[in-house]
Every structure is written in structure tokens, then in C-alpha cells.
Enzyme design. Structure first.
Site, PDB file in Angstrom:
ATOM      1  NE  ARG A  89     -68.272  92.067  26.686  1.00  0.00           N
ATOM      2  CZ  ARG A  89     -68.954  92.721  25.749  1.00  0.00           C
ATOM      3  NH1 ARG A  89     -69.773  92.065  24.952  1.00  0.00           N
ATOM      4  NH2 ARG A  89     -68.803  94.022  25.595  1.00  0.00           N
ATOM      5  CG  HIS A 433     -40.052  95.088  71.755  1.00  0.00           C
ATOM      6  ND1 HIS A 433     -39.795  96.383  71.375  1.00  0.00           N
ATOM      7  CD2 HIS A 433     -40.556  95.151  73.002  1.00  0.00           C
ATOM      8  CE1 HIS A 433     -40.126  97.192  72.363  1.00  0.00           C
ATOM      9  NE2 HIS A 433     -40.583  96.465  73.373  1.00  0.00           N
ATOM     10  NE  ARG A 540     -47.718  91.551  75.329  1.00  0.00           N
ATOM     11  CZ  ARG A 540     -48.422  91.414  74.208  1.00  0.00           C
ATOM     12  NH1 ARG A 540     -49.225  92.378  73.805  1.00  0.00           N
ATOM     13  NH2 ARG A 540     -48.313  90.309  73.489  1.00  0.00           N
ATOM     14  NE  ARG A 596     -47.786  89.585  80.460  1.00  0.00           N
ATOM     15  CZ  ARG A 596     -47.240  89.536  79.263  1.00  0.00           C
ATOM     16  NH1 ARG A 596     -47.524  88.524  78.448  1.00  0.00           N
ATOM     17  NH2 ARG A 596     -46.437  90.487  78.846  1.00  0.00           N
ATOM     18  CB  THR A 745     -50.804  81.629  70.585  1.00  0.00           C
ATOM     19  OG1 THR A 745     -51.316  82.947  70.386  1.00  0.00           O
ATOM     20  CG2 THR A 745     -51.921  80.697  70.999  1.00  0.00           C
ATOM     21  CG  ASN A 746     -47.454  86.244  70.771  1.00  0.00           C
ATOM     22  OD1 ASN A 746     -48.089  85.931  69.774  1.00  0.00           O
ATOM     23  ND2 ASN A 746     -47.650  87.372  71.419  1.00  0.00           N
ATOM     24  CG  ASP A 747     -43.588  83.655  75.381  1.00  0.00           C
ATOM     25  OD1 ASP A 747     -42.441  83.629  74.911  1.00  0.00           O
ATOM     26  OD2 ASP A 747     -44.022  84.608  76.050  1.00  0.00           O
ATOM     27  CB  CYS A 809     -54.272  87.033  75.336  1.00  0.00           C
ATOM     28  SG  CYS A 809     -52.991  86.255  76.321  1.00  0.00           S
TER      29      CYS A 809
HETATM   30  C1  PEP Z   1     -47.808  85.474  74.377  1.00  0.00           C
HETATM   31  O1  PEP Z   1     -46.744  84.958  74.693  1.00  0.00           O
HETATM   32  O2  PEP Z   1     -48.583  84.976  73.543  1.00  0.00           O
HETATM   33  C2  PEP Z   1     -48.210  86.757  74.955  1.00  0.00           C
HETATM   34  C3  PEP Z   1     -49.391  87.267  74.695  1.00  0.00           C
HETATM   35  O3  PEP Z   1     -47.336  87.396  75.749  1.00  0.00           O
HETATM   36  P1  PEP Z   1     -46.088  88.261  75.236  1.00  0.00           P
HETATM   37  O4  PEP Z   1     -46.286  88.474  73.777  1.00  0.00           O
HETATM   38  O5  PEP Z   1     -46.106  89.500  76.022  1.00  0.00           O
HETATM   39  O6  PEP Z   1     -44.945  87.361  75.549  1.00  0.00           O
HETATM   40 MG    MG Z   2     -45.748  85.615  76.485  1.00  0.00          MG
END
Ligand code: PEP
Ligand code: MG
Length: 859
Positions: A89, A433, A540, A596, A745-747, A809
Site C-alpha cells: 500500500r 451588482h 447601503r 452609509r 475595498t470594492n471601489d 466593509c
Molecule cells: C466598496 O466599494 O467596497 C463598498 C463596500 O461599497 P459598494 O460596494 O456599495 O460600492
Molecule cells: Mg463603494
């Protein structure tokens, strides 16, 4: 006779005999040198379990064999004595890494067949021999498996031996030492093969991962009296609950067994059991299973053989388990004192928890795939295809589950998403989105499914294989792995049981970073509480304006020609917002709620087509031309970088004034009947300190006015969302006006890379597969670039304002690697979609256990 020189070479080619170690309680066996199986078998021997004689071959020895240095197998054969018949094995360092299949009955030859025939009968002896010839021919000599697949029969062995000879031009090897050498060499080489290497590396094995081998005297399971083989474990692999499970098959060997004489292990109304057939044997097995659990500190599946009533334990492996069972087993072992709570936490992979929160496609059921996309929100759901938000609502009204299929979603689709059981979009990436909203709602979602093409006019969907589906057809969205399936797939239920809750409470006791949830609605807030988030890190507010009645008032506000008209519209929105916030504060019962202020470009609230514009003109009682002109005036070339966030707050300040008033009035109302509320108000899309200063002055004024009017006291915290690179760089001066900084951190990722979060899905697959980016930066935080901005922002903010609260966030807040980064940077909390909170809680606990912080953490 070989010439002297070659003889020397042959001697040198033999690996050091010391590489063979017989397993005894004290033999120097380690997992690193001999692999997990050798170590595990030694542990079984130490527990006094009846393990047949076993010899381990070290990883070093196996490497030498693969390189052409053959061990002295004659000596190895001699170690087993006269009746040499063994199994070989694989024993890699980690059982997850796979390895070559087991070869049984090495040592079988004509002579041994005859000896065994006298003891077991000819049929049994031939079956054993046949099995070895088949394995040797296919795995060692690499002959066509089809030629050696015949079931045992009076002629099968002779046919297999003849086929072997015909194919290799030599008779089947009779010398056990040669057989063993060939088997060892083929297993060693199989491990080095490219496919095996790629497979194990995909499971996380390092490039230098090595294989040990284990040679064990065969325990036959065939013969007179009670003979057979089986497995036993004390837990159910799906639920993890205590339950003796396994099988016993009479007159069988290894995992391949004849169906006849199958016994249940424990007494069972459906048929005979091993417990009844031999209570003593069953009791022995049961006590071995208990000993394994207690001493190996794990739920093990024991593989055993019975020969004429005598039990042999030939192997034990960790019980294979579903995610749900993994949680239950870890918690029960800790509750029984077998392992510590910390160890229980580390034994559960955080990501596996998200499987427990949603329905999942049953992994054992057949799948009819239509195409793939990005797995944007986990879980699975089945419904009829609808192509518009209105159709989704109509379907929900008929109580018919539906899947909303769109090219991409826009804010006006939110009601349709609420009505759907799952969402599929042809375009978009992990922070588009559709993805963000679906994760918030806990809806299974696939985005960027470019393999599938949508024809909205004809209301059809074309799959990767050309199949056409129409509105009303049933599909299943597997948001966990990104696959769209045709029809209704079989599902497994969510499993939020006590084990799950207990484990997460233990996680909360050790983690040292806060976990909040992003929640926009009362439903989200309830989900956040259910998953025990420590507050809301991002509400939001724009998502509150998409209900039919509010959308119209919102549009009236946007179309107002004068400040007076605008104020009238805002006054109508005020009580609605106040009710929204009061509900959130009530549900969160004193936990922090970070709201926000309005963020998106106004034009998102406007109709996109002629029909919509006509309807709007009617609703507002304005001329069509006026409305069209206004819509055009509000349209922007690049709305994401245009009139949104704080820019709107400064140019149309009445909107923020109204929101601030609603928050303060709700604060007073909720605090009167429940826990004291200290609201947090967050300004989005800031890029200059002056923006914060201006907004702060107005909000302070609103607070003073509300306090005065309502004769009430309250405090609040005003903070800034850091989501432009400039805000991160100027965080020092921004912090002078802010009680907290929360990185969006998205934007921030979008703007740091100059990469549209809504369009990146189109090429992200190519970018990641060509390693332009190691990962999708919208999914896993780009530590080198965006991460540096986070560090700069946090450092500058703290320098200017020690004690300032720092958080993330954006969607990264729910991603374990990104949480590790935030924790290492000393952030106070991360905030993520409610359904990701459990994963975040456990991941944070793992990091705290694996790299404790000096001085601990004060919550
Ligand atoms: C972001 O930009 O990280 C954020 C949390 O805001 P949204 O996704 O609504 O732009
Ligand atoms: Mg944003």
C-alpha cells in the site's frame, strides 16, 4: 555470470536494506520519513490491535527505487518467513494526496496456489491468484485492462496467465522476490508520473511530496469458518452523528468483495448481522473502534479481515465526511475531552461552513450541465427561467419558484431578485451588482456565465452545447461551483445545528478581530443576528429606495425644479427612512449599526428605456420632453466616477440632511424602548478632507436641531469610507474629522487597478489563467497594491487620531485570506455579507490560533 564490474554496479544499485523497518511499537517510524499510513499502522500496533506483520519502506527508499535502485527484495521476502503473501500500500505524508492503488496477494504463484487450494479449496485459491495476476498485468506490466477484467471462473485464471504470456513473451513471474520488486518499482514510478504529480499538487501537496510504502502480510478473509472482510466506523459520514456503520462480506478480500454473504454490522431487522453471527468478534471490533477514537484522537474507519473467526486489523483511515459531519465530529470529540476546543476549531475548514448554510446540489446525484460562470453566491436553487424582474414578481405571486436570468442586473432589478430563488447573469464579476445583492440576500448566484448566451428578445437561453431553453423551463443554479444545470437537481438541506453554533461560539472566544455584517434591510439584519454578527458594518441606504412607492417619491425628488419641491419630496421620504432605521436598530438591539449615506449616481434611479420614461412622465404629471431632457441631463459618461457619493452630498445636501435626521429620530425612538443606540454614519466616496468637513458641519447641525426639537440626548459617530486611492493617501487629515475609517475595498480595488468591477468578469478568467493576476482582485484582496493603500491609510489615520476604528466593509471582508491581512494589520473588524459571517468567524479564529498576537486583543 556477470563481469566483475557489472556485478559491482548491480550491488551498488541495491538500496540500503535499512530502509525497510518492521513496524513494532518502538520502531523509529515518523510520518515525515515513512508516510501517514505507516505511522497510523504503528499506532494501531501500539494499541495492541491485531495488525498482521508489516514492514515500512521509507520515502527515501521509494525515491531510490523510482530512480532505478532496487532494494534487496529477497531479504524482504525472507523477513516474512515461508508463507510469503503480502499486500503493498502507498503511504504518502498526507492521505489527501492520493497515491498508487493497493496491490494484494503479491507472492501468489502456481506453487502457492496449490498449497492454498489444499487449505481453502481450489476455487478460492484460484480467485486469489487471478486477482493478483489481474493487478500485476494492468498496474505493473501496464497491459490492456480489458484483457484482464474477467470475473473468477474455472477458466479465468488459465486465460489470464496465457494472456499475460502472449502479451509479454514471458510466463507470469513465479519468484516472489521478483514480483515484489516489480510491484514496488511500478508504485514508486506511478507516484513520480506527471498526472499523479498534478493531481496531488491540486490538492495542496508540495512539489517535493514523497511516498512511503507499506508491505503487509495478507490476512485472507477467505476460507473455512467465519471468514470475510469489512470496515467499521462509529459515526455516520453524512451527519457525523454516533452510529456504527460499515459492512462485512463473507468470503471476501479487501474492498472488492463478492455480494453474497453480506452482513450488517449491528443487529438489523433487514437481515443477518455480524453482531449476531459472532458477538465476541463484534465486541472486539467495537472496542478497537473505541480505542482508535480515544487514542488516535480521530474518528477512524477500520478495515479488517476475519479468517476462520480470527480478526486482523489491516488498515485504518480517517472517516470520510461531509462538511456537516466534519463540524459535528470535531465538536463531539472536543466535548468528550478527546481533543481540545482549539483543535476542534482547526479541524474544520472555514469555507466548508458555507455549505451548511444553504441547500446544496447532492454531490451523488447526476448533473446535466448547461454551462458555467463565476460562482458568485453559494448554495443551490431550482426554479423556472424568467427574464425580467416583473416576471419574477409575477412568478413569486403565483408561488412558483423562479430563477432571474439577466444580461446583468441594475438597481431596478432588486425587487425581481427578492422574488427569485436564484440569479444568473451573462456578464459581471464577483463584485458586480448581481453578485453583491445576491450574497446579501443569501441567494445562489452565478455571474459572468459567458458560456451561456441570452436572447432577451426571443426569451431564450443557449447553453454551451447549443441547447436552447425558454422562459418557463426549469433550471438549477449551483452557486457553490458556478454551474447551471438543466432541470431540478437533487438537493441536500442546510444544517445549522447545535454543533455548528457551538463551534462558532468557541471561535468567538479565540478570535481577535471583530466580524460585522453588511445589511441593508430588516431581513438582512435578522440574518446577521442569526449568524451572530457583532453589528452592522455597512448599511447601503440606497437599497432602501427601490420599493415601488419609494422609487416614485425618489424620482419626484430627482426631478424637482426648485429647492422647495425637493424638500417636499424629501419630507415624504423622511418617515420611510426613519422607519427603516428604527427597524434596524430594534433588531440589532444596541449592537453598532453603521449607516452609509446615499452613494449611487442619481441616474440609476431613472428609467432606462422609452416606455419607462413615458410611464414616469405620467406619474410625475410632467411633459414627456421635460422628463426626457432631465434624464439626458443626468446621464454621465462614467457614472461610477461621476456625481455619486459625497459629491452628491455636497451638491444636493438636502438628501444627506434628510438621512441624518431620519437616523437621529430613529435613534431616539429605538433608544426609548430598547438598548441605547449610538448610530454610526458613514460618508461614501470621499477623496478630500474638506468634503468630510463640510458634510460633518451639516450633520452636526441636524443633530443639534433634532436634539432641540425632540428634547432628547444622543451621541453618534461620524466616519469615512475610504474607497478612493486619494482618501487612503490623505487618511491623516481625513481622520481629523472622522471617528472611524472603513475601507470600501470594492471601489478601492476598482480605482487602484482602473478596472471596472462590472465589466472585469469578461476577461478575468483569461487574466487569472495566464497568471497576469494570481487571483481575481475583487475576490481576494490584492495585498501588494490595494493592501499597501490599506496599510498607508490605516497608519496615517492612526498617527493623526490614535484609537480611530479601522475596518474593511468591501466584499473582501468575507474572504479568509483577506481577513488574515486585515488582522495582521491590526484592523478592528471586517464586515461582510451576512451569509459569510460564519466563515469569517471561524477563519478569524484559525488565524488567532495559528499566529497568536502578543498581548491579546480586547473586544
Ligand atoms: C466598496 O466599494 O467596497 C463598498 C463596500 O461599497 P459598494 O460596494 O456599495 O460600492
Ligand atoms: Mg463603494
Amino acid at each position: 555470470m556477470l563481469p566483475a564490474k557489472r556485478e559491482n554496479a548491480a550491488v551498488q544499485k541495491q538500496a540500503d536494506f535499512a530502509e525497510f523497518v518492521e513496524l513494532t511499537p518502538t520502531a523509529p517510524i515518523t510520518t515525515a520519513r515513512h508516510g501517514w499510513r505507516a505511522k497510523c499502522l504503528q499506532r494501531l500496533i501500539r494499541l495492541d490491535l491485531p495488525v498482521p506483520r508489516t514492514v515500512a519502506l521509507s520515502c527515501e527508499g521509494v525515491r531510490a527505487i523510482a530512480a532505478g535502485q532496487l532494494p534487496d527484495t529477497a531479504k524482504l521476502v525472507a523477513m516474512f518467513g515461508g508463507d510469503f503473501l503480502v499486500s503493498v500500500r502507498g503511504s504518502p505524508e498526507n492521505p489527501e494526496w492520493g497515491g498508487p492503488g493497493t496491490v494484494l496477494n503479491v507472492g501468489m504463484n502456481d506453487a502457492r496456489r496449490d498449497i492454498l487450494a489444499a487449505r481453502l479449496g481450489r476455487e478460492a485459491a484460484e480467485a486469489l491468484y487471478l486477482r493478483f495476476v489481474q493487478a500485476f498485468a494492468t498496474h505493473v506490466a501496464r497491459l490492456d485492462p480489458d484483457m484482464f477484467s474477467a470475473a473468477a471462473s474455472p477458466t479465468a485464471l488459465a486465460a489470464a496467465l496465457a494472456a499475460y504470456e502472449a502479451e509479454t513473451d514471458e510466463p507470469f513471474p513465479q519468484d516472489p522476490a521478483r514480483q515484489l520488486a516489480d510491484v514496488l518499482r511500478s508504485m514508486a514510478r506511478a507516484w513520480e508520473g506527471t498526472t499523479a504529480r498534478l493531481l496531488r499538487q491540486a490538492k495542496g501537496a508540495p512539489a517535493e511530496a514523497a511516498l512511503g510504502l507499506v508491505v503487509q502480510e495478507m490476512a485472507l478473509g477467505i476460507g473455512p469458518g467465519l471468514s470475510g472482510s469489512g470496515t467499521i466506523q462509529s459515526v455516520d459520514s453524512i451527519t457525523g452523528g454516533a452510529q456504527i456503520t460499515g459492512r462485512f462480506r463473507g468470503q471476501s478480500q479487501g474492498r472488492r468483495a463478492s455480494p453474497e454473504e453480506t452482513l450488517y454490522l449491528t443487529r438489523d431487522p433487514r437481515g443477518a448481522s455480524l453482531e449476531e453471527a459472532s458477538p465476541e468478534l463484534f465486541a472486539q471490533l467495537f472496542s478497537h473502534a473505541q480505542a482508535c477514537r480515544a487514542r488516535l484522537r480521530e474518528e477512524m474507519q477500520i478495515e479488517f479481515t476475519v479468517e476462520n473467526g480470527r480478526l486482523a486489523v489491516i488498515d485504518a483511515v480517517r472517516v470520510a465526511r461531509s462538511s456537516r459531519a466534519a463540524v459535528k465530529i470535531a465538536v463531539t470529540l472536543a466535548q468528550d475531552g478527546v481533543i481540545s476546543r482549539e483543535e476542534a476549531l482547526l479541524r474544520v475548514e472555514p469555507r466548508a461552513l458555507s455549505e451548511l448554510l444553504h441547500y446544496q446540489v447532492d454531490p451523488l446525484s447526476p448533473r446535466d450541465g448547461l454551462g458555467r460562470g463565476i460562482a458568485a453566491s453559494p448554495g443551490a436553487a431550482t426554479g423556472r427561467i424568467v427574464f425580467t424582474a416583473a416576471a419574477a414578481q409575477a412568478s413569486a405571486a403565483r408561488d412558483e419558484p423562479c430563477v432571474l436570468v439577466r444580461r446583468e442586473t441594475a438597481p431596478e432589478d432588486i425587487r425581481g431578485m427578492h422574488a427569485a430563488v436564484a440569479v444568473l447573469t451573462e456578464r459581471g464579476g464577483i463584485t458586480s451588482h448581481a453578485a453583491v445583492i445576491a450574497r446579501g440576500l443569501g441567494l445562489p448566484c452565478i455571474v459572468g456565465a459567458s458560456e451561456i448566451s441570452l436572447n432577451p428578445k426571443e426569451r431564450t437561453l443557449r447553453g454551451a452545447d447549443g441547447r436552447i431553453l425558454r422562459e418557463g423551463d426549469t433550471i438549477t443554479i449551483d452557486g457553490t461551483n458556478g454551474e447551471v444545470l438543466v432541470g431540478a437537481a437533487a438537493m441536500l438541506e442546510p444544517a445549522l445545528d447545535d454543533g455548528f453554533r457551538t463551534l462558532l461560539h468557541w471561535a468567538d472566544n479565540v478570535r481577535d478581530i471583530g466580524i460585522r455584517a453588511n445589511a441593508d434591510t430588516p431581513d438582512d439584519a435578522r440574518t446577521a443576528r442569526m449568524f451572530e454578527a457583532e453589528g452592522i458594518g455597512l448599511c447601503r441606504t440606497e437599497h432602501m429606495f427601490f420599493d415601488e412607492d419609494r422609487l416614485t417619491v425618489m424620482r419626484e425628488m430627482i426631478f424637482a425644479d426648485t429647492a422647495y419641491d425637493r424638500r417636499i419630496a424629501l419630507e415624504r421620504l423622511l418617515p420611510m427612512q426613519r422607519a427603516d432605521f428604527t427597524a434596524l436598530f430594534d433588531i440589532m438591539a444596541g449592537l453598532p449599526v453603521c449607516i452609509r449615506l446615499f452613494d449611487p449616481p442619481l441616474h440609476e434611479f431613472l428609467p432606462q428605456d422609452r416606455e419607462g420614461i413615458r410611464e414616469l412622465a405620467e406619474a410625475l404629471d410632467k411633459p414627456l420632453s421635460d422628463v426626457t431632457r432631465r434624464v439626458e441631463a443626468l446621464s454621465e459618461f462614467n457614472p461610477m466616477l461621476g456625481m455619486r457619493g459625497v459629491r452628491l452630498g455636497i451638491t444636493v445636501p438636502e438628501i444627506y440632511d434628510m438621512q441624518a435626521r431620519a437616523i437621529f429620530e430613529a435613534t431616539i425612538e429605538a433608544s426609548r424602548r430598547g438598548a441605547q443606540v449610538v448610530p454610526e454614519i458613514m460618508i461614501p466616496l470621499v477623496s478630500a478632507a474638506r468634503e468630510v468637513e463640510i458634510v460633518k458641519t451639516r450633520i452636526d447641525a441636524v443633530a443639534a436641531a433634532v436634539k432641540n426639537e425632540l428634547k432628547a440626548e444622543f451621541t453618534y459617530r461620524l466616519g469615512v469610507m475610504v474607497e478612493t486611492p486619494r482618501a487612503a493617501l490623505r487618511a491623516g487629515e481625513i481622520a481629523e474629522h472622522a471617528a472611524f475609517l472603513s475601507f470600501g475595498t470594492n471601489d478601492l480595488t476598482q480605482m487602484t487597478y482602473g478596472l471596472s468591477r462590472d465589466d472585469a468578469g469578461r476577461f478575468m478568467g483569461v487574466y487569472v489563467s495566464q497568471r497576469v493576476y494570481a487571483e481575481d482582485p475583487f475576490h481576494v484582496l490584492d495585498v501588494e497594491g490595494v493592501g499597501e493603500l490599506l496599510l498607508i491609510g490605516a497608519q496615517r489615520g492612526r498617527e493623526r487620531r490614535p484609537g480611530i476604528t479601522i475596518s474593511v466593509c468591501g466584499e473582501h471582508g468575507g474572504n479568509p485570506e483577506s481577513i488574515a491581512f486585515c488582522r495582521a494589520a491590526g484592523f478592528d473588524y471586517v464586515s461582510c455579507s451576512p451569509f459569510r459571517v460564519p466563515v469569517a468567524r471561524l477563519a478569524a479564529a484559525h488565524f488567532a490560533l495559528l499566529a497568536p498576537r502578543e498581548g491579546g486583543w480586547v473586544k
